[in-house]
Design a protein around this motif. Sequence first.
Motif, PDB file in Angstrom:
ATOM      1  N   GLY A 153       1.257  13.002  19.360  1.00 51.18           N
ATOM      2  CA  GLY A 153       0.158  13.960  19.328  1.00 51.18           C
ATOM      3  C   GLY A 153       0.185  14.887  18.125  1.00 51.18           C
ATOM      4  N   GLN A 154       1.192  14.755  17.253  1.00 49.99           N
ATOM      5  CA  GLN A 154       1.273  15.628  16.073  1.00 49.99           C
ATOM      6  C   GLN A 154       0.614  14.983  14.855  1.00 49.99           C
ATOM      7  OE1 GLN A 154       5.546  15.898  15.758  1.00 49.99           O
ATOM      8  NE2 GLN A 154       5.650  17.813  16.904  1.00 49.99           N
ATOM      9  N   LYS A 155       0.093  15.852  13.994  1.00 49.28           N
ATOM     10  CA  LYS A 155      -0.285  15.420  12.649  1.00 49.28           C
ATOM     11  C   LYS A 155       0.861  15.801  11.722  1.00 49.28           C
ATOM     12  CE  LYS A 155      -5.315  15.395  13.079  1.00 49.28           C
ATOM     13  NZ  LYS A 155      -6.590  16.013  12.666  1.00 49.28           N
ATOM     14  N   VAL A 156       1.245  14.830  10.881  1.00 48.14           N
ATOM     15  CA  VAL A 156       2.454  14.997  10.056  1.00 48.14           C
ATOM     16  C   VAL A 156       2.190  14.471   8.651  1.00 48.14           C
ATOM     17  CG1 VAL A 156       4.040  14.810  12.030  1.00 48.14           C
ATOM     18  CG2 VAL A 156       3.316  12.731  10.819  1.00 48.14           C
ATOM     19  N   VAL A 157       3.105  14.777   7.734  1.00 53.89           N
ATOM     20  CA  VAL A 157       3.029  14.222   6.376  1.00 53.89           C
ATOM     21  C   VAL A 157       3.883  12.957   6.334  1.00 53.89           C
ATOM     22  CG1 VAL A 157       3.399  14.628   3.921  1.00 53.89           C
ATOM     23  CG2 VAL A 157       2.781  16.537   5.414  1.00 53.89           C
ATOM     24  N   VAL A 158       3.246  11.839   5.950  1.00 54.79           N
ATOM     25  CA  VAL A 158       3.944  10.561   5.859  1.00 54.79           C
ATOM     26  C   VAL A 158       4.115  10.182   4.392  1.00 54.79           C
ATOM     27  CG1 VAL A 158       3.842   8.093   6.425  1.00 54.79           C
ATOM     28  CG2 VAL A 158       2.980   9.792   8.060  1.00 54.79           C
ATOM     29  N   ALA A 159       5.356   9.900   4.001  1.00 55.28           N
ATOM     30  CA  ALA A 159       5.625   9.308   2.686  1.00 55.28           C
ATOM     31  C   ALA A 159       5.613   7.800   2.888  1.00 55.28           C
ATOM     32  CB  ALA A 159       6.978   9.778   2.156  1.00 55.28           C
ATOM     33  N   LYS A 160       4.598   7.137   2.330  1.00 56.03           N
ATOM     34  CA  LYS A 160       4.451   5.695   2.533  1.00 56.03           C
ATOM     35  C   LYS A 160       5.432   4.933   1.638  1.00 56.03           C
ATOM     36  CE  LYS A 160       0.118   4.243   2.803  1.00 56.03           C
ATOM     37  NZ  LYS A 160      -1.310   4.128   2.420  1.00 56.03           N
ATOM     38  N   MET A 192       7.554  18.670   9.156  1.00 62.37           N
ATOM     39  CA  MET A 192       6.457  19.623   9.005  1.00 62.37           C
ATOM     40  C   MET A 192       5.309  19.151   9.904  1.00 62.37           C
ATOM     41  SD  MET A 192       4.509  20.395   5.469  1.00 62.37           S
ATOM     42  CE  MET A 192       3.193  21.586   5.357  1.00 62.37           C
ATOM     43  N   VAL A 193       4.910  20.000  10.843  1.00 58.46           N
ATOM     44  CA  VAL A 193       3.797  19.669  11.734  1.00 58.46           C
ATOM     45  C   VAL A 193       2.542  20.344  11.185  1.00 58.46           C
ATOM     46  CG1 VAL A 193       2.909  19.790  14.087  1.00 58.46           C
ATOM     47  CG2 VAL A 193       5.371  19.490  13.697  1.00 58.46           C
ATOM     48  N   LEU A 194       1.476  19.549  11.006  1.00 60.04           N
ATOM     49  CA  LEU A 194       0.247  20.051  10.400  1.00 60.04           C
ATOM     50  C   LEU A 194      -0.741  20.525  11.466  1.00 60.04           C
ATOM     51  CD1 LEU A 194      -0.263  17.188   7.783  1.00 60.04           C
ATOM     52  CD2 LEU A 194       0.778  19.429   7.383  1.00 60.04           C
ATOM     53  N   SER A 195      -1.681  21.354  11.044  1.00 57.89           N
ATOM     54  CA  SER A 195      -2.724  21.833  11.963  1.00 57.89           C
ATOM     55  C   SER A 195      -3.788  20.746  12.135  1.00 57.89           C
ATOM     56  CB  SER A 195      -3.371  23.098  11.406  1.00 57.89           C
ATOM     57  OG  SER A 195      -4.143  22.761  10.257  1.00 57.89           O
ATOM     58  N   ASP A 196      -4.674  20.945  13.093  1.00 55.22           N
ATOM     59  CA  ASP A 196      -5.738  19.975  13.360  1.00 55.22           C
ATOM     60  C   ASP A 196      -6.779  19.916  12.247  1.00 55.22           C
ATOM     61  OD1 ASP A 196      -4.828  18.857  15.660  1.00 55.22           O
ATOM     62  OD2 ASP A 196      -5.813  20.303  16.989  1.00 55.22           O
ATOM     63  N   MET A 231       9.252  20.110   5.148  1.00 54.46           N
ATOM     64  CA  MET A 231       8.848  20.928   4.007  1.00 54.46           C
ATOM     65  C   MET A 231       9.909  20.893   2.910  1.00 54.46           C
ATOM     66  SD  MET A 231       7.107  24.285   5.787  1.00 54.46           S
ATOM     67  CE  MET A 231       6.655  25.046   4.215  1.00 54.46           C
ATOM     68  N   LYS A 232      11.171  20.880   3.332  1.00 56.93           N
ATOM     69  CA  LYS A 232      12.276  20.867   2.365  1.00 56.93           C
ATOM     70  C   LYS A 232      12.274  19.576   1.554  1.00 56.93           C
ATOM     71  CE  LYS A 232      17.246  21.754   2.257  1.00 56.93           C
ATOM     72  NZ  LYS A 232      18.447  21.876   3.085  1.00 56.93           N
ATOM     73  N   GLU A 233      12.055  18.440   2.235  1.00 57.18           N
ATOM     74  CA  GLU A 233      12.030  17.145   1.535  1.00 57.18           C
ATOM     75  C   GLU A 233      10.876  17.063   0.545  1.00 57.18           C
ATOM     76  OE1 GLU A 233      14.023  14.401   5.058  1.00 57.18           O
ATOM     77  OE2 GLU A 233      11.905  14.948   5.156  1.00 57.18           O
ATOM     78  N   LEU A 234       9.765  17.761   0.862  1.00 56.71           N
ATOM     79  CA  LEU A 234       8.605  17.779  -0.035  1.00 56.71           C
ATOM     80  C   LEU A 234       8.733  18.836  -1.117  1.00 56.71           C
ATOM     81  CD1 LEU A 234       5.841  17.351   2.677  1.00 56.71           C
ATOM     82  CD2 LEU A 234       6.564  15.638   1.000  1.00 56.71           C
ATOM     83  N   ASN A 235       9.842  19.580  -1.082  1.00 57.40           N
ATOM     84  CA  ASN A 235      10.115  20.629  -2.073  1.00 57.40           C
ATOM     85  C   ASN A 235       9.022  21.708  -2.071  1.00 57.40           C
ATOM     86  OD1 ASN A 235      11.839  21.714  -3.946  1.00 57.40           O
ATOM     87  ND2 ASN A 235      10.893  20.710  -5.688  1.00 57.40           N
ATOM     88  N   LEU A 236       8.546  22.047  -0.868  1.00 58.11           N
ATOM     89  CA  LEU A 236       7.506  23.076  -0.746  1.00 58.11           C
ATOM     90  C   LEU A 236       8.147  24.465  -0.729  1.00 58.11           C
ATOM     91  CD1 LEU A 236       5.266  21.399   1.981  1.00 58.11           C
ATOM     92  CD2 LEU A 236       4.874  21.467  -0.490  1.00 58.11           C
ATOM     93  N   GLN A 252       5.162   1.673  11.811  1.00 55.97           N
ATOM     94  CA  GLN A 252       6.304   1.972  12.682  1.00 55.97           C
ATOM     95  C   GLN A 252       7.330   2.702  11.832  1.00 55.97           C
ATOM     96  OE1 GLN A 252       8.032  -0.663  15.802  1.00 55.97           O
ATOM     97  NE2 GLN A 252       9.784  -0.788  14.407  1.00 55.97           N
ATOM     98  N   ILE A 253       7.684   3.913  12.245  1.00 54.80           N
ATOM     99  CA  ILE A 253       8.617   4.740  11.481  1.00 54.80           C
ATOM    100  C   ILE A 253       9.726   5.226  12.407  1.00 54.80           C
ATOM    101  CG2 ILE A 253       8.893   6.862  10.114  1.00 54.80           C
ATOM    102  CD1 ILE A 253       5.994   6.556   9.220  1.00 54.80           C
ATOM    103  N   VAL A 254      10.956   5.049  11.960  1.00 58.33           N
ATOM    104  CA  VAL A 254      12.110   5.588  12.691  1.00 58.33           C
ATOM    105  C   VAL A 254      12.392   6.974  12.122  1.00 58.33           C
ATOM    106  CG1 VAL A 254      14.546   5.279  13.252  1.00 58.33           C
ATOM    107  CG2 VAL A 254      13.044   3.281  13.118  1.00 58.33           C
ATOM    108  N   CYS A 255      12.511   7.958  13.011  1.00 60.45           N
ATOM    109  CA  CYS A 255      12.643   9.358  12.572  1.00 60.45           C
ATOM    110  C   CYS A 255      13.746  10.047  13.365  1.00 60.45           C
ATOM    111  CB  CYS A 255      11.303  10.066  12.782  1.00 60.45           C
ATOM    112  SG  CYS A 255      11.283  11.795  12.301  1.00 60.45           S
ATOM    113  N   GLY A 256      14.514  10.873  12.672  1.00 59.05           N
ATOM    114  CA  GLY A 256      15.612  11.580  13.327  1.00 59.05           C
ATOM    115  C   GLY A 256      15.342  13.058  13.551  1.00 59.05           C
ATOM    116  N   ALA A 257      14.134  13.510  13.231  1.00 59.34           N
ATOM    117  CA  ALA A 257      13.838  14.941  13.374  1.00 59.34           C
ATOM    118  C   ALA A 257      13.784  15.333  14.850  1.00 59.34           C
ATOM    119  CB  ALA A 257      12.509  15.270  12.699  1.00 59.34           C
TER     120      ALA A 257
END
Length: 199
Positions: free
Chosen positions: A134-141, A184-188, A169-174, A123-128
């Motif tokens: 239905g999205q694939k995303v990058v999760v920082a555990k 950042m929304v990832l492809s399938d 992407m900014k938080e991941l310093n990409l 369970q993640i609270v997100c403000g984006a």
Amino acid sequence: MNLFYNQAAVGDVAFLQLEPAQGEFQYENKGDVVEIQLDGQVVGYNIFNASLYVSINGNGHIKLTETLVQGLQKAIESAGFTFKLNADFSPKFVVGYVETKEKHPDADKLSVLSVDVATEKLQIVCGAPNVDAGQKVVVAKVGAVMPSGMVIKDAELRGVASSGMICSMKELNLPNAPQEKGIMVLSDDYTVGQSFFEE
């Protein structure tokens, strides 16, 4: 568990953080090792003359390996402490799938998400503004260290529990990260649970 080292700025000292903690710490010094406790619980170690025990390359947050943990364990035991280190080598930045999105009961701009990361559902609270089911995303555990140095931990946002963070992407310093807010929304092509970075 996090390891920090900066020989140029601090000297040959390894700072081992077992638990993010704040408060009135107690310190016990034996040989090259200082054990740090909070309310009777071991939360960290400072290991002086660290290069006698382990070979550390780099400055700042150091990626833990089994060899490093074994060397740190040996330093702790040779100083006379009995604490056993328990390292988690599983990837901390993984691909997650947002299964559900609900409005936060007490904050207009926050969403409460159920995110599948293959080994568990978080369970993640997100403000984006652009996050959706239905999205694939990058999760920082929990336990991940962001490029900014911030450590991800279990938290409560406006009364709702949150375990982990969905990253931009900014938080991941990409490189070429957009300036506007949004995850950042990832492809399938990505597989749920896979490590996002080569680790």
